[in-house]
Motif scaffolding. Structure first.
Motif, mmCIF file in Angstrom:
data_model
loop_
_atom_site.group_PDB
_atom_site.id
_atom_site.type_symbol
_atom_site.label_atom_id
_atom_site.label_comp_id
_atom_site.label_asym_id
_atom_site.label_seq_id
_atom_site.Cartn_x
_atom_site.Cartn_y
_atom_site.Cartn_z
ATOM 1 N N UNK A 75 0.844 -1.202 0.000
ATOM 2 C CA UNK A 75 0.000 0.000 0.000
ATOM 3 C C UNK A 75 0.879 1.251 0.000
ATOM 4 N N UNK A 76 1.905 1.199 0.846
ATOM 5 C CA UNK A 76 2.792 2.349 0.947
ATOM 6 C C UNK A 76 3.485 2.661 -0.381
ATOM 7 N N UNK A 77 3.971 1.619 -1.064
ATOM 8 C CA UNK A 77 4.674 1.851 -2.334
ATOM 9 C C UNK A 77 3.723 2.490 -3.335
ATOM 10 N N UNK A 78 2.480 1.983 -3.393
ATOM 11 C CA UNK A 78 1.516 2.519 -4.357
ATOM 12 C C UNK A 78 1.213 3.992 -4.052
ATOM 13 N N UNK A 134 -3.476 -1.819 8.389
ATOM 14 C CA UNK A 134 -2.387 -1.634 7.421
ATOM 15 C C UNK A 134 -2.239 -0.170 7.064
ATOM 16 N N UNK A 135 -3.403 0.509 6.987
ATOM 17 C CA UNK A 135 -3.373 1.886 6.512
ATOM 18 C C UNK A 135 -2.561 2.779 7.439
ATOM 19 N N UNK A 136 -2.640 2.548 8.735
ATOM 20 C CA UNK A 136 -1.897 3.385 9.675
ATOM 21 C C UNK A 136 -0.404 3.310 9.371
ATOM 22 N N UNK A 137 0.121 2.091 9.248
ATOM 23 C CA UNK A 137 1.557 1.952 9.019
ATOM 24 C C UNK A 137 1.918 2.466 7.632
ATOM 25 N N UNK A 139 0.472 4.772 5.856
ATOM 26 C CA UNK A 139 0.468 6.244 5.847
ATOM 27 C C UNK A 139 1.640 6.793 6.658
ATOM 28 N N UNK A 140 1.927 6.157 7.786
ATOM 29 C CA UNK A 140 3.028 6.638 8.616
ATOM 30 C C UNK A 140 4.343 6.552 7.845
ATOM 31 N N UNK A 141 4.517 5.483 7.087
ATOM 32 C CA UNK A 141 5.775 5.331 6.354
ATOM 33 C C UNK A 141 5.886 6.292 5.169
ATOM 34 N N UNK A 142 4.763 6.888 4.739
ATOM 35 C CA UNK A 142 4.895 7.896 3.683
ATOM 36 C C UNK A 142 5.705 9.078 4.186
ATOM 37 N N UNK A 143 5.781 9.250 5.512
ATOM 38 C CA UNK A 143 6.567 10.342 6.086
ATOM 39 C C UNK A 143 7.966 10.394 5.474
ATOM 40 N N UNK A 144 8.638 9.237 5.371
ATOM 41 C CA UNK A 144 9.970 9.271 4.760
ATOM 42 C C UNK A 144 9.980 8.749 3.329
ATOM 43 N N UNK A 145 8.992 7.945 2.942
ATOM 44 C CA UNK A 145 9.035 7.380 1.597
ATOM 45 C C UNK A 145 8.590 8.355 0.511
ATOM 46 N N UNK A 146 7.631 9.221 0.798
ATOM 47 C CA UNK A 146 7.221 10.193 -0.220
ATOM 48 C C UNK A 146 8.369 11.161 -0.537
ATOM 49 N N UNK A 147 9.005 11.752 0.487
ATOM 50 C CA UNK A 147 10.158 12.607 0.168
ATOM 51 C C UNK A 147 11.239 11.858 -0.602
ATOM 52 N N UNK A 148 11.521 10.640 -0.165
ATOM 53 C CA UNK A 148 12.526 9.821 -0.850
ATOM 54 C C UNK A 148 12.158 9.639 -2.317
ATOM 55 N N UNK A 149 10.890 9.280 -2.585
ATOM 56 C CA UNK A 149 10.452 9.046 -3.968
ATOM 57 C C UNK A 149 10.575 10.313 -4.788
ATOM 58 N N UNK A 150 10.140 11.436 -4.220
ATOM 59 C CA UNK A 150 10.206 12.684 -4.978
ATOM 60 C C UNK A 150 11.650 12.985 -5.349
ATOM 61 N N UNK A 201 12.693 0.574 2.402
ATOM 62 C CA UNK A 201 12.709 1.383 3.619
ATOM 63 C C UNK A 201 11.477 1.127 4.474
ATOM 64 N N UNK A 202 10.371 0.749 3.818
ATOM 65 C CA UNK A 202 9.190 0.412 4.595
ATOM 66 C C UNK A 202 9.350 -0.972 5.226
ATOM 67 N N UNK A 203 10.009 -1.849 4.520
ATOM 68 C CA UNK A 203 10.199 -3.225 4.980
ATOM 69 C C UNK A 203 11.141 -3.300 6.168
ATOM 70 N N UNK A 204 12.194 -2.474 6.170
ATOM 71 C CA UNK A 204 13.197 -2.583 7.224
ATOM 72 C C UNK A 204 12.820 -1.808 8.483
#
Lengths: 269, 290
Positions: A75-78, A134-137, A139-150, A201-204
Motif C-alpha cells: 500500500x505504501x509503495x503505491x 495496514x493503513x496506519x503503518x 500512511x506513517x511510512x509515507x513520512x519518509x518514503x514520499x520525500x525519498x520518492x520525490x 525502507x518500509x520493509x526494514x
C-alpha cells in the motif's frame, strides 16, 4: 604500472567474508533443531531440518506477520509512487512559488527520527480509528518514503531532455496522455528503482510499525521482537524468521544493482 | 536545465504537500502542544510555558544520552568512512566480479533493522554464537549483555557491518565516473599511488563522499532498532541512545511534556543537519551530476 595492480582481490574477499559470516551463521542455525543449537556447536547442521520453516508457514502467529508487513509495504509503495510522480515532474520541469522551500521541507522529513513521531502518530491514528490497520503503518511510512520518492524520481527525470515534452505538446498530446504514453516509459527504470527503495525502507523499519500495530496488523518485526515465551527464546524459529525477511531483498537486488548508490543518495549520484 | 516559471505546477505538487502535511505537520503540532503544557490525566491541561524545555536542557539523562549518541556517531564515522573508501578503491571495475561484489556488499543494507540486531545478538552469544563462542574458547572475556565495553564494541562492529557498504557503494559510483584519461595522465607523470588518490580520486568523489557522510551522520543519529534488539539499551543505561531514551520516555513512561520538549530539541538538530545536506546537494546539482 597498470592501475589494476592497485586492486587487491584479497581485501574484497576478506570484506565479503566479514559481511557474510553473520548471515551464514543465521542460515546455519535456521536448519538446526533447538536441541542441536543449544547442545552442540558446529559449522554445519548435523541433523538438517526444515522444521523451523514449517513452524513459520503453519503457525498464523508467524506467517500473518509476513502477510501484514507485505500488505502495508505494498500500500505504501503505491501511495508513495502515485503522489510522487507528478510532484517530481513539477520539481524537475518548473519553478514555482516556494519550490525550494518545499523541496527542503520534504528532505527534513526523510531525515526526521521516527522516534520523534512515534507518540504523535500513535495518538493521531488512534483518534481517527486507524490504529492497528495496514493503513496506519502505510500512511506513517509515507513520512519518509514520499520525500525519498520525490527526490529519487526528480533525479531521474532531470535526465530526460525537456525538448521531448515540448515536441509532444506541439504534436497535440494532452498532459496526461504525454505523461502516461511517453514520459513514464522513458523513466521506467527510475520508477522501478524508486519502488524498490520505498519497498525496502518500509520493509526494514521497525519502530513505527511496532508502535502502530498490536494484534490484527502486527508486522513481522514486531512478531520477532516479542518471541520470548515461557520456555525461553525459540532460537531456531527466530533464525528462520530472520532469513525469510532477507529473501525479498535478495530476489530483487540483482536488478537494481547499478542503481543502489543512486537510491541511497536520493537520486544524486 | 533551465526551468520555466509555472505557478500551476503547484497542482502537481499538491497531493504530496497534503499527504506530508498530514503525516508531518499534524504530529509536530501535537508535540509542540504537549511541550508547553502539563497534564494530570483526564485530558485536563495547564500551561507551563518553557518549563519542560528548561527541565530537559538541565537533565542529566538527556546529557548522558546525547553524550553517548555523539560518541557513537563519531566512532562510527571515523571507522566507516576510511574503511569504506578503502574497500571502494579495491572494488573490481567491471565484468562479472563487479556485479557480484555489488550485489553481495549491498545485502546487509536490505536486511530489516531488527533482524540486524537479531543476527548480532545470536552471533555474539557465548553459548550459540560463532563470534561469542570463538572468543570464549580463546579465553577472551566477552559478554555484551553484562559488560559495557563488550556491548559498545558489538554495537560499533554491528554498525560497521551494516552500513559501511553504503559508503562503499557511493564512493564506488564516484570512482566509476573518473575517465581513464586521468589515470593515463597520472601514469605518464609517474604519479605515486598516494598522489593519484589525493589529487584525482579524492577530489572526484568528494561530492558523493560528503553525501555519504551526511547520510551516515543522520541515520546513526536516529539509530533505534539495532541496539534496542541487541542490548535493549543496557547494560544499565550504557547503550541508551537518543531515540531509545526518547521512546522510553514517550511510550514507556508516557511523560508527554518532557518527551515532547525532548522531541523538539532532537528535531531541531535534525533540521540543522538537513539544511547542511540540502546546501551540499544543491551546490552539487549546480556543478552538474557527479
Amino acid at each position: 604500472m597498470n592501475k589494476k595492480s592497485y586492486k587487491s582481490p584479497i581485501v574484497m574477499f576478506i570484506y565479503i567474508v566479514f559481511l557474510m559470516l553473520p548471515i551464514y551463521w543465521l542460515l546455519n542455525m535456521s536448519f538446526k533443531t533447538n536441541v542441536e543449537i543449544l547442545g552442540t556447536f558446529s559449522m554445519f547442521p548435523n541433523k538438517f531440518t526444515l522444521h523451523n520453516y514449517v513452524t513459520i508457514f503453519t503457525d498464523p502467529g508467524w506467517y500473518m506477520g509476513y502477510i501484514n508487513s507485505m500488505s502495508y509495504v505494498v500500500i505504501n509503495v503505491i501511495i508513495s509512487l502515485a503522489v510522487a510522480l507528478p510532484a517530481a515532474y513539477a520539481f524537475s520541469r518548473y519553478t514555482f512559488m516556494g519550490d525550494k522551500h518545499l523541496f527542503f521541507w520534504l528532505l527534513t522529513n526523510r531525515m526526521a527520527p521516527p522516534a520523534v513521531f512515534a507518540l504523535p502518530f500513535f495518538q493521531l491514528y488512534s483518534s481517527i480509528g486507524l490504529f492497528d490497520t495496514y493503513w496506519a503503518v502505510a500512511l506513517a511510512h509515507t513520512l519518509f518514503n514520499v520525500p525519498l520518492s520525490v527526490w529519487i524520481l526528480e533525479g531521474f527525470m532531470r535526465g530526460v531532455p525537456k525538448e521531448i515534452d515540448e515536441t509532444a505538446y506541439i504534436d497535440g498530446y494532452s498532459f496526461f496522455k504525454f505523461f502516461r504514453k511517453i514520459f513514464m516509459p522513458l523513466i521506467a527504470s527510475g520508477i522501478g528503482v524508486t519502488a524498490f527503495f520505498c519497498f525496502m525502507f518500509s520493509w526494514v523499519e521497525l519502530l513505527l510499525s511496532r508502535t502502530l500495530t498490536s494484534v490484527n496488523a502486527k508486522s513481522i518485526g514486531a512478531t520477532m521482537t516479542r518471541t520470548v515465551s515461557a520456555t525461553g527464546i525459540d532460537w531456531g524459529v527466530l533464525a528462520a524468521a530472520g532469513i525469510l525477511t532477507i529473501v525479498p531483498g535478495i530476489l530483487v537486488i540483482y536488478f537494481v544493482r547499478n542503481h543502489i548508490a543512486k537510491g541511497f543518495a536520493l537520486g544524486r549520484v | 536545465m533551465n526551468k520555466t516559471v509555472n505557478q500551476k505546477a503547484w497542482f502537481l505538487v499538491l497531493p504530496v504537500f497534503l499527504l506530508v502535511a498530514f503525516s508531518a505537520v499534524i504530529p509536530l503540532m501535537t508535540v509542540i502542544n504537549y511541550s508547553v503544557q502539563d497534564t494530570f490525566g483526564n485530558n485536563v491541561f495547564s500551561w507551563v510555558g518553557l518549563d519542560w524545555f528548561e527541565e530537559i536542557i538541565h537533565s542529566q539523562r538527556m546529557h548522558e544520552s546525547l553524550g553517548r549518541q555523539a560518541m557513537l556517531t563519531t566512532i562510527i564515522l571515523l571507522i566507516e568512512v576510511p574503511f569504506g573508501i578503502f574497500i571502494a578503491l579495491n572494488m573490481p571495475k567491471k565484468g562479472f566480479w563487479a556485479s557480484f561484489c555489488l550485489v553481495v556488499i549491498a545485502l546487509p543494507l536490505l536486511i530489516p533493522w531488527n533482524v540486524v540486531g537479531t543476527i548480532w545478538q545470536i552471533f555474539g552469544r557465548k553459548d550459540i554464537g560463532l563470534l561469542g563462542h570463538t572468543l570464549a574458547s580463546m579465553g577472551i572475556e566477552y559478554n555484551y549483555a553484562q559488560d559495557v565495553l563488550s556491548a559498545w564494541i558489538t554495537i560499533v562492529v554491528m554498525d560497521v557491518w551494516h552500513w559501511t557498504s553504503l559508503i562503499v557503494l557511493l564512493c564506488y559510483a564516484g570512482l566509476q565516473s573518473i575517465p581513464d584519461a586521468y589515470y593515463q595522465a597520472a601514469k605518464i607523470d609517474q604519479a605515486s599511488r598516494w598522489s593519484v588518490f589525493r589529487y584525482i580520486e579524492l577530489p572526484k568523489m568528494s561530492g558523493v563522499l560528503l553525501i555519504a557522510i551526511l547520510l551516515r551522520f543522520m541515520d546513526s543519529f536516529m539509530i533505534y532498532s539495532e541496539p534496542f534488539v541487541l542490548t535493549g539499551g543496557g547494560p544499565g543505561n550504557s547503550t541508551t541512545f537518543l531515540s531509545i531514551d526518547l521512546v522510553n520516555m514517550a511510550l514507556g513512561q508516557f511523560d508527554l511534556g518532557p518527551a515532547s520538549a525532548y522531541s523538539l530539541m532532537y528535531f531541531l538538530v535534525v533540521l540543522l543537519v538537513s539544511w547542511v545536506f540540502f546546501t551540499v546537494m544543491t551546490s552539487i546539482d549546480k556543478k552538474g551530476a557527479v
